[in-house]
Design a protein around this motif. Structure first.
Motif, PDB file in Angstrom:
ATOM      1  N   SER A 144       0.799  -1.224   0.000  1.00 59.80           N
ATOM      2  CA  SER A 144       0.000   0.000   0.000  1.00 59.80           C
ATOM      3  C   SER A 144       0.830   1.272   0.000  1.00 59.80           C
ATOM      4  O   SER A 144       0.310   2.351  -0.274  1.00 59.80           O
ATOM      5  CB  SER A 144      -0.918   0.016   1.230  1.00 59.80           C
ATOM      6  N   ARG A 145       2.109   1.180   0.316  1.00 60.89           N
ATOM      7  CA  ARG A 145       2.948   2.371   0.384  1.00 60.89           C
ATOM      8  C   ARG A 145       4.080   2.250  -0.620  1.00 60.89           C
ATOM      9  O   ARG A 145       4.733   1.213  -0.701  1.00 60.89           O
ATOM     10  CB  ARG A 145       3.519   2.527   1.791  1.00 60.89           C
ATOM     11  N   PRO A 146       4.338   3.294  -1.408  1.00 55.26           N
ATOM     12  CA  PRO A 146       5.401   3.198  -2.413  1.00 55.26           C
ATOM     13  C   PRO A 146       6.777   3.064  -1.775  1.00 55.26           C
ATOM     14  O   PRO A 146       7.036   3.565  -0.680  1.00 55.26           O
ATOM     15  CB  PRO A 146       5.275   4.511  -3.194  1.00 55.26           C
ATOM     16  N   VAL A 147       7.651   2.384  -2.498  1.00 55.46           N
ATOM     17  CA  VAL A 147       9.031   2.161  -2.063  1.00 55.46           C
ATOM     18  C   VAL A 147       9.956   2.588  -3.193  1.00 55.46           C
ATOM     19  O   VAL A 147       9.681   2.306  -4.364  1.00 55.46           O
ATOM     20  CB  VAL A 147       9.271   0.680  -1.706  1.00 55.46           C
ATOM     21  N   ARG A 148      11.036   3.270  -2.838  1.00 58.48           N
ATOM     22  CA  ARG A 148      12.030   3.654  -3.846  1.00 58.48           C
ATOM     23  C   ARG A 148      13.324   2.903  -3.593  1.00 58.48           C
ATOM     24  O   ARG A 148      13.828   2.862  -2.462  1.00 58.48           O
ATOM     25  CB  ARG A 148      12.306   5.158  -3.799  1.00 58.48           C
ATOM     26  N   LEU A 149      13.860   2.320  -4.643  1.00 55.37           N
ATOM     27  CA  LEU A 149      15.167   1.675  -4.585  1.00 55.37           C
ATOM     28  C   LEU A 149      16.215   2.682  -5.045  1.00 55.37           C
ATOM     29  O   LEU A 149      16.083   3.282  -6.115  1.00 55.37           O
ATOM     30  CB  LEU A 149      15.195   0.448  -5.488  1.00 55.37           C
ATOM     31  N   VAL A 150      17.248   2.866  -4.230  1.00 56.87           N
ATOM     32  CA  VAL A 150      18.322   3.805  -4.551  1.00 56.87           C
ATOM     33  C   VAL A 150      19.620   3.010  -4.678  1.00 56.87           C
ATOM     34  O   VAL A 150      20.151   2.503  -3.691  1.00 56.87           O
ATOM     35  CB  VAL A 150      18.472   4.887  -3.461  1.00 56.87           C
ATOM     36  N   PHE A 151      20.097   2.879  -5.911  1.00 58.77           N
ATOM     37  CA  PHE A 151      21.364   2.199  -6.169  1.00 58.77           C
ATOM     38  C   PHE A 151      22.400   3.301  -6.440  1.00 58.77           C
ATOM     39  O   PHE A 151      22.438   3.876  -7.529  1.00 58.77           O
ATOM     40  CB  PHE A 151      21.238   1.250  -7.355  1.00 58.77           C
ATOM     41  N   GLN A 152      23.201   3.577  -5.455  1.00 57.99           N
ATOM     42  CA  GLN A 152      24.056   4.760  -5.469  1.00 57.99           C
ATOM     43  C   GLN A 152      25.497   4.425  -5.857  1.00 57.99           C
ATOM     44  O   GLN A 152      26.095   3.507  -5.301  1.00 57.99           O
ATOM     45  CB  GLN A 152      24.040   5.390  -4.078  1.00 57.99           C
ATOM     46  N   PRO A 153      26.070   5.185  -6.776  1.00 55.99           N
ATOM     47  CA  PRO A 153      27.484   4.965  -7.117  1.00 55.99           C
ATOM     48  C   PRO A 153      28.420   5.662  -6.135  1.00 55.99           C
ATOM     49  O   PRO A 153      27.998   6.481  -5.306  1.00 55.99           O
ATOM     50  CB  PRO A 153      27.590   5.622  -8.499  1.00 55.99           C
ATOM     51  N   ALA A 154      29.689   5.313  -6.221  1.00 56.54           N
ATOM     52  CA  ALA A 154      30.795   6.101  -5.662  1.00 56.54           C
ATOM     53  C   ALA A 154      30.712   6.363  -4.162  1.00 56.54           C
ATOM     54  O   ALA A 154      31.064   7.446  -3.711  1.00 56.54           O
ATOM     55  CB  ALA A 154      30.897   7.433  -6.409  1.00 56.54           C
ATOM     56  N   GLU A 155      30.320   5.380  -3.378  1.00 54.37           N
ATOM     57  CA  GLU A 155      30.333   5.582  -1.931  1.00 54.37           C
ATOM     58  C   GLU A 155      31.754   5.736  -1.416  1.00 54.37           C
ATOM     59  O   GLU A 155      31.995   6.440  -0.425  1.00 54.37           O
ATOM     60  CB  GLU A 155      29.645   4.398  -1.225  1.00 54.37           C
ATOM     61  N   GLU A 156      32.701   5.086  -2.086  1.00 57.88           N
ATOM     62  CA  GLU A 156      34.084   5.102  -1.628  1.00 57.88           C
ATOM     63  C   GLU A 156      34.853   6.337  -2.090  1.00 57.88           C
ATOM     64  O   GLU A 156      36.036   6.480  -1.783  1.00 57.88           O
ATOM     65  CB  GLU A 156      34.814   3.844  -2.134  1.00 57.88           C
ATOM     66  N   VAL A 157      34.199   7.233  -2.822  1.00 56.79           N
ATOM     67  CA  VAL A 157      34.854   8.424  -3.364  1.00 56.79           C
ATOM     68  C   VAL A 157      34.357   9.648  -2.598  1.00 56.79           C
ATOM     69  O   VAL A 157      33.222  10.077  -2.776  1.00 56.79           O
ATOM     70  CB  VAL A 157      34.566   8.585  -4.873  1.00 56.79           C
ATOM     71  N   LEU A 158      35.206  10.195  -1.722  1.00 59.00           N
ATOM     72  CA  LEU A 158      34.787  11.360  -0.930  1.00 59.00           C
ATOM     73  C   LEU A 158      34.496  12.555  -1.830  1.00 59.00           C
ATOM     74  O   LEU A 158      35.198  12.783  -2.814  1.00 59.00           O
ATOM     75  CB  LEU A 158      35.880  11.718   0.071  1.00 59.00           C
ATOM     76  N   PRO A 159      33.435  13.332  -1.509  1.00 57.17           N
ATOM     77  CA  PRO A 159      32.548  13.227  -0.352  1.00 57.17           C
ATOM     78  C   PRO A 159      31.369  12.269  -0.527  1.00 57.17           C
ATOM     79  O   PRO A 159      30.426  12.304   0.247  1.00 57.17           O
ATOM     80  CB  PRO A 159      32.048  14.668  -0.195  1.00 57.17           C
ATOM     81  N   GLY A 160      31.447  11.405  -1.523  1.00 57.73           N
ATOM     82  CA  GLY A 160      30.456  10.342  -1.652  1.00 57.73           C
ATOM     83  C   GLY A 160      29.432  10.588  -2.731  1.00 57.73           C
ATOM     84  O   GLY A 160      28.970  11.720  -2.942  1.00 57.73           O
ATOM     85  N   GLY A 161      29.063   9.508  -3.425  1.00 58.15           N
ATOM     86  CA  GLY A 161      28.066   9.594  -4.488  1.00 58.15           C
ATOM     87  C   GLY A 161      26.671   9.895  -4.004  1.00 58.15           C
ATOM     88  O   GLY A 161      25.785  10.189  -4.808  1.00 58.15           O
ATOM     89  N   ALA A 162      26.442   9.830  -2.693  1.00 53.97           N
ATOM     90  CA  ALA A 162      25.117  10.150  -2.157  1.00 53.97           C
ATOM     91  C   ALA A 162      24.705  11.562  -2.518  1.00 53.97           C
ATOM     92  O   ALA A 162      23.528  11.827  -2.798  1.00 53.97           O
ATOM     93  CB  ALA A 162      25.107   9.968  -0.637  1.00 53.97           C
ATOM     94  N   LEU A 163      25.651  12.497  -2.527  1.00 56.16           N
ATOM     95  CA  LEU A 163      25.316  13.889  -2.821  1.00 56.16           C
ATOM     96  C   LEU A 163      24.769  14.032  -4.238  1.00 56.16           C
ATOM     97  O   LEU A 163      23.798  14.758  -4.471  1.00 56.16           O
ATOM     98  CB  LEU A 163      26.545  14.771  -2.627  1.00 56.16           C
ATOM     99  N   GLY A 164      25.380  13.329  -5.196  1.00 51.25           N
ATOM    100  CA  GLY A 164      24.876  13.367  -6.560  1.00 51.25           C
ATOM    101  C   GLY A 164      23.512  12.719  -6.687  1.00 51.25           C
ATOM    102  O   GLY A 164      22.644  13.201  -7.429  1.00 51.25           O
TER     103      GLY A 164
END
Length: 412
Positions: A144-164
């Motif tokens: 009943s509730r939507p779910v988003r899958l986040v496959f993120q690149p570059a976690e090992e590259v500071l400051p991290g692919g999360a920002l992108g």
């Protein structure tokens, strides 16, 4: 739902159990990733493999603007704005630039000096598996509730692919985000949880020291850069540690020091590089000024000119209480009270922290040690491997969390 009633739920009561056939497929998928590791922002093959499998399940993943990594919504039509906050599940997909040193392993890395030695292949496979299970349940009208899958690149590259990923919409409409990180010190079938900071902040530091060199017979006529570099290496960590509350755990640790070419020549240049780690979020925000001041003081005392390159990395991952409890309840519902243990705050850094600067969430330490195996293994080492039973554990914890989170919002 009470904790006691959740503990009594069997896997076949709460939807989202992983079938044997899908488990076998996911194991094969993980091993394929393990054999073909790709570094941060170079994960083209990995991205294509994830995309193909999601599309085969009838989903519409979107590759991030950087060209690697992708987002995929379950329970939302393309362009649809969610009526309720989305639950996000995050995986990091990059590998490390180190050799795979495992022996007699049929799925060891085939790429020289590249290895999934931090378990990102496991994280990716778990989020993919959870997405496939949830997509099937959505098709049956059970999600009943939507779910988003986040496959993120570059976690090992500071400051991290999360920002992108965040800049590309990963958190648009998201109310909560969850993740796991492999822990080779915890048995497969269990997770470690902690409310509050579970990792530390991690920044990088490079220092160049310069001064007039000369003959070692007359150091009083020179800037003795070798001694200056040695004093910076010794004194700066001590000064920094004394200028914040010791409970903040602010620590400077050197990984490289270099100066000189001949035993009888005082050099004109020296370099140091290392990391700055911190357990406390507020102290981390003050860290650059504190470190700069300490370096300048020591360098000036030894008549050396200093040039400092302080590179911001990641803040601590700070688990919020409600999200931590959601993971705990999900795990208890699947595997009982004894499947959850408390964990310490790690001095490692993780760019999952950037998501938690924007929305509440939590990360669990996923046990990947084969029960009974007491071989000393750690992350970021070439012999790292994981008990693949943890794939089922992670998938089923995430699917349980999706249902319990929806129930907590009044959805059914």
């Amino acid at each position: 739902m009470s904790l006691e009633s959740e503990a009594g739920l069997a896997g076949d009561v709460l939807p989202g159990v992983l079938s044997e056939s899908l488990h076998a497929e996911l194991v094969a998928f993980r091993r394929d990733l393990h054999m073909h590791p790709e570094l941060g922002n170079q994960e083209f093959r990995t991205t294509a493999a994830i995309k193909e499998r999601l599309e085969r399940a009838g989903l519409r993943p979107r590759v991030l603007a950087t060209g690697t990594g992708l987002l995929c919504d379950i329970g939302l039509a393309e362009g649809e704005r969610p009526a309720v906050p989305v639950l996000a599940l995050r995986a990091d997909i990059d590998a490390l630039p180190i050799p795979d040193t495992k022996t007699d392993c049929p799925y060891r890395s085939t790429i020289p000096d590249r290895a999934h030695a931090c378990g990102h292949d496991m994280h990716t496979t778990i989020v993919l598996g959870a997405g496939l299970v949830l997509a099937d349940l959505h098709a049956k009208g059970l999600l009943s509730r939507p779910v988003r899958l986040v496959f993120q690149p570059a976690e090992e590259v500071l400051p991290g692919g999360a920002l992108g990923a965040i800049a590309d919409g990963a958190l648009d409409g998201v109310g909560r985000i969850l993740a796991v990180h492999c822990d080779p010190k915890v048995d497969a079938g269990r997770i470690g949880l902690r409310h509050g900071p579970i990792t530390s902040a991690c920044d990088r530091l490079e220092i160049a020291l310069d001064g007039p060199g000369g003959h070692t017979a007359r150091p009083h006529l020179t800037t003795d850069l070798v001694t200056a570099a040695a004093r910076v290496a010794l004194d700066v960590p001590a000064l920094v540690a004394r200028r914040v509350d010791t409970r903040a755990g602010l620590a400077v640790t050197w990984g490289r020091i270099e100066s000189g070419h001949a035993p009888n020549v005082v050099p004109q240049h020296a370099e140091l590089s290392g990391t700055v780690r911190c357990l406390d979020l507020n102290a981390w925000r003050d860290a650059p000024d504190i470190v700069h001041a300490a370096i300048d003081e020591v360098a000036t005392l030894h008549r050396a000119k200093s040039e400092i390159n302080y590179m911001r990395g990641v803040p601590p991952v700070v688990n919020d209480r409600e999200s931590t409890d959601l993971l705990r309840r999900a795990m208890v519902a699947r595997r009982g009270m004894r499947s959850v243990e408390s964990t310490e705050q790690s001095l490692g850094g993780e760019d999952f922290s950037w998501y938690l600067e924007e929305v509440p969430g939590a990360m669990a330490r996923l046990g990947v040690r084969t029960p009974g195996d007491r071989t000393a293994r750690d992350l970021h080492q070439g012999d790292f491997d994981a008990d693949e039973h943890a794939i089922t554990v992670g998938v089923e914890m995430f699917t349980a969390a999706a249902f319990l989170d929806a129930a907590g919002t009044g959805e059914s």
